[in-house]
Design an enzyme around this catalytic site. Structure first.
Site, mmCIF file in Angstrom:
data_model
loop_
_atom_site.group_PDB
_atom_site.id
_atom_site.type_symbol
_atom_site.label_atom_id
_atom_site.label_comp_id
_atom_site.label_asym_id
_atom_site.label_seq_id
_atom_site.Cartn_x
_atom_site.Cartn_y
_atom_site.Cartn_z
ATOM 1 N N CYS A 2 0.737 -1.082 0.043
ATOM 2 C CA CYS A 2 -0.065 -0.178 -0.125
ATOM 3 C C CYS A 2 0.729 1.185 0.062
ATOM 4 C CB CYS A 2 -0.938 0.058 1.066
ATOM 5 S SG CYS A 2 -1.777 -1.446 1.707
ATOM 6 N N ARG A 27 2.236 0.882 -6.015
ATOM 7 C CA ARG A 27 2.271 0.146 -4.975
ATOM 8 C C ARG A 27 0.902 -0.890 -4.425
ATOM 9 N NH1 ARG A 27 6.673 1.590 -1.941
ATOM 10 N NH2 ARG A 27 5.697 0.505 0.002
ATOM 11 N N LYS A 604 3.887 -3.351 -7.383
ATOM 12 C CA LYS A 604 5.434 -3.157 -7.735
ATOM 13 C C LYS A 604 6.272 -3.456 -6.632
ATOM 14 C CE LYS A 604 8.502 -1.717 -10.597
ATOM 15 N NZ LYS A 604 8.500 -2.836 -11.534
HETATM 16 C C1 G6P Z 1 7.060 -7.623 -7.153
HETATM 17 C C2 G6P Z 1 7.441 -6.877 -8.506
HETATM 18 C C3 G6P Z 1 8.264 -7.659 -9.355
HETATM 19 C C4 G6P Z 1 9.750 -7.693 -8.885
HETATM 20 C C5 G6P Z 1 9.427 -8.335 -7.481
HETATM 21 C C6 G6P Z 1 11.007 -8.113 -6.496
HETATM 22 O O1 G6P Z 1 6.614 -9.106 -7.413
HETATM 23 O O2 G6P Z 1 6.186 -6.988 -9.067
HETATM 24 O O3 G6P Z 1 8.492 -6.880 -10.557
HETATM 25 O O4 G6P Z 1 10.537 -8.420 -9.553
HETATM 26 O O5 G6P Z 1 8.376 -7.776 -6.546
HETATM 27 O O6 G6P Z 1 10.910 -6.725 -6.181
HETATM 28 P P1 G6P Z 1 12.214 -6.075 -6.054
HETATM 29 O O7 G6P Z 1 11.968 -4.664 -5.879
HETATM 30 O O8 G6P Z 1 12.792 -6.658 -4.652
HETATM 31 O O9 G6P Z 1 13.023 -6.404 -7.171
#
Ligand code: G6P
Length: 609
Positions: A2, A27, A604
């Protein structure tokens, strides 16, 4: 997950809050809400759905005032509807926004119900509002009462609180979920991410774990978990070269795919010289430490985990150091054995992923030699808590499906590998070959992007499919995994990836004319084996979509749809072959009419475990 934004100012705050919410929508985007104090009353407006729904509601029913908090939600407790949308209130005068999970909320809920509090949502957040009301019966200092409540909460959270009887105060806290204070002139702000507040300030205080803060227009007081007042450490935000708007592109994802040549170049700048790699990536003092590394443990989630999987092939082949890769949520709860002199590498675009951060903290207890973060966000928790960092230069990535963050992570990981390898006797001819190849990489990616129309044509074959299979071998296997992840994330087509050698051990049973099989077939030494796997697919009537080296000798024929890619050094193929797979998912999603930048149920930045 969030998003939180809050403001206290002499000017009207609702437009600032709404713009902050738009910028935080990555988010979470299942509901949104805002509460603003108008000088007499605390007024709240909430809507299920995206921030635009709230914006429309505000159009006809504006909120006026100089103190407010707002929220974009990614549901954990309770369905994504209006009654569960934040802010949550206790009575008419106290409002709370929350990111994270309160693990002991059920006990409090029962106690508070016994005391006569009425719950109007299914969330864990509402207990915080009522607990604060309860604390205020004995403690009239709002900030002191807030800290008492925080001390009782278990779990991970970031919070923002306002109270109509204390109109000069905006309170916030951080434990496990990120929160920053945006410092203005006679006005101050809070936000889950500096991006939300760059519209009003570029000066930030990053709260540390366990910090709380009491913010007024002129003053900011930050206390640590023990209640001790902290010196204020105000940092200026460094703007990257990439802007955070879509420009000429229809979607952020497409814009970010096309930014890759530039951001890969930016990530390599200063690290790759003419014919040689910079071994001083972390300065003199760290070099001794890097020289003593005998094992590498990589931890990450999602797309970043796939980058780690590729790096394992590179590190073991070039640097000759044993390398393990594990998903953060598994590593943190497993009894692991830390080899002597292990370099613990985390990979994260956001630097705020809850499981990755927790794994880093666990690794410190397990005796890792040092921690190194490969990250895209300079002030993030991961960067601040790691001994060393290697920043990617992807700039803000807004599309939920990660693209440029991934290829810049791979570029940084190749730089790290070469640096480790060089101090362990990497052959200078190979070093020169690879650094030259890295120098040409942005241009090669550009060549692949020029094939986007052809990928768009290929995508038309997928639009009505329900399932798909991705195959790769060696360091291209993680790329097949990443291709499958992209497709499922944004087109909702079920996609699985296998190392091609595993085809006969199960997935071949699924292959028929309705199952597209996407194969990454570069010109490396595994090509002939991969060709045999493709024959096996064809023999069962499967349609092949092959991303192949132009010299691989794979041509269009019945059942084969070929896209030829430029030749590149075999060790860099994983980076180049990612790009057409990103484009393929993008175009399939566009044909299917899904929400490309904000796919359903995802977010994200995953700041809850
Ligand atoms: C979420 C996002 C992905 C990302 C993952 C890890 O699932 O949607 O795109 O790869 O988190 O996030 P980070 O910020 O640790 O790379």
């Amino acid at each position: 997950m969030c998003g939180i934004v809050g403001a206290i100012a002499a000017r009207e705050v609702s437009a600032i809050l709404l713009e902050g919410q738009r910028r935080l929508e990555y988010r979470g985007y299942d509901s949104a809400g805002m509460a603003v104090f108008d000088g007499q009353e605390l007024n709240r407006l909430r809507r299920a759905g995206k921030v635009q729904q709230l914006a429309d509601a505000l159009g006809s029913d504006p909120l006026h005032g100089h103190l407010g908090i707002a929220h974009t939600r990614w549901a954990t407790h309770g369905q994504p509807n209006e009654r569960n949308a934040h802010p949550h209130m206790s009575g008419e005068r106290l409002a709370v926004v929350h990111n994270g999970i309160i693990e002991n909320y059920a006990t409090f809920k029962a106690e508070l119900k016994d005391k006569g509090y009425v719950f109007t949502s299914d969330t864990d957040t509402e207990v915080i509002a009522h607990l604060l009301s309860e604390a205020l019966k004995l403690e009239s200092d709002l900030y002191a009462a807030f800290r008492q409540v925080i001390n009782q909460l278990e779990g991970a959270f970031a919070l923002g609180v306002i109270h109509a009887d204390y109109p000069e105060l905006l309170l916030c806290a951080r434990k496990g979920s990120p929160l920053v204070i945006g410092v203005g002139m006679g006005e101050n702000f809070i936000g889950s991410d500096p991006l939300a507040l760059l519209q009003v300030t570029d000066r930030f205080i990053y709260l540390n774990e366990g910090d709380t803060a009491c913010v007024s227009r002129e003053q900011i007081e930050v206390r640590n978990a023990r209640g001790e007042v902290q010196a204020l450490d105000i940092k200026r935000y460094e703007h990257g070269t990439q802007s955070a708007d879509k420009g000429q592109y229809k979607h952020y994802m497409l814009k970010e795919i096309f930014e890759q040549p530039g951001v890969i170049q930016a990530t390599l700048n200063g690290r790759v010289g003419k014919g040689e790699i910079n071994t001083q990536l972390f300065g003199d003092s760290a070099q001794q430490l890097m020289d003593s590394v005998q094992a590498v443990q990589i931890i990450a989630c999602g797309t970043s985990y796939h980058a780690g999987m590729v790096a394992r092939y590179w590190i073991e082949e070039l640097a000759g150091i044993p390398c393990q890769v594990e998903i953060a949520s598994e590593y943190r709860y497993r009894k692991t054995i830390t080899l002597p002199n292990t370099l613990f590498v985390t990979i994260s675009q956001s630097g705020e992923t809850a499981d990755t951060l927790a794994a880093l903290r666990v690794a410190k207890e397990r005796g890792a030699l040092a921690s190194l973060a490969i990250c895209n966000v300079p002030g993030s928790s991961l960067v601040r808590e790691s001994d060393l960092c290697l920043m990617t230069q992807a700039g803000p990535e807004i599309g939920v499906a990660s693209t440029k963050a991934f290829t810049t992570q791979l570029s940084a990981l190749m730089v790290l590998t070469l640096s480790l390898a060089k101090t362990r006797g990497l052959d200078s001819t190979l070093e020169a070959e690879l650094t030259d190849a890295l120098t040409t990489l942005p241009a090669k990616v550009e060549e692949v992007l020029a094939l986007s129309q052809r990928v768009e044509q290929l995508a038309t074959h997928f639009a009505d499919k329900q399932h798909s299979l991705f195959l790769g071998r060696g360091a291209l296997y993680p790329i097949a995994l990443e291709g499958a992840l992209k497709l499922k994330e944004i087109s909702y087509i079920h996609a699985e990836a296998y190392p091609a050698g595993e085809l006969k051990h199960g997935p071949l049973a699924l292959v028929d004319s309705e199952m597209p099989v996407i194969t990454v077939a570069p010109g490396n030494e595994l090509l002939e084996k991969l060709k045999s796997n493709m024959q096996e697919v064809r023999a069962r009537g499967g349609e092949l979509y092959v991303f192949a080296d132009q010299h691989a000798g794979i041509e269009d024929q019945e059942g084969y749809h070929i896209l030829h890619l430029p030749k590149i050094h075999p060790l860099l193929e994983p980076i180049l072959y990612t790009v057409p797979l990103q484009l393929l998912s993008y175009y399939v999603a566009v044909i299917r009419g899904t929400d490309v930048d904000q796919p359903r149920n995802l977010a994200k930045s995953v700041t809850v475990e």
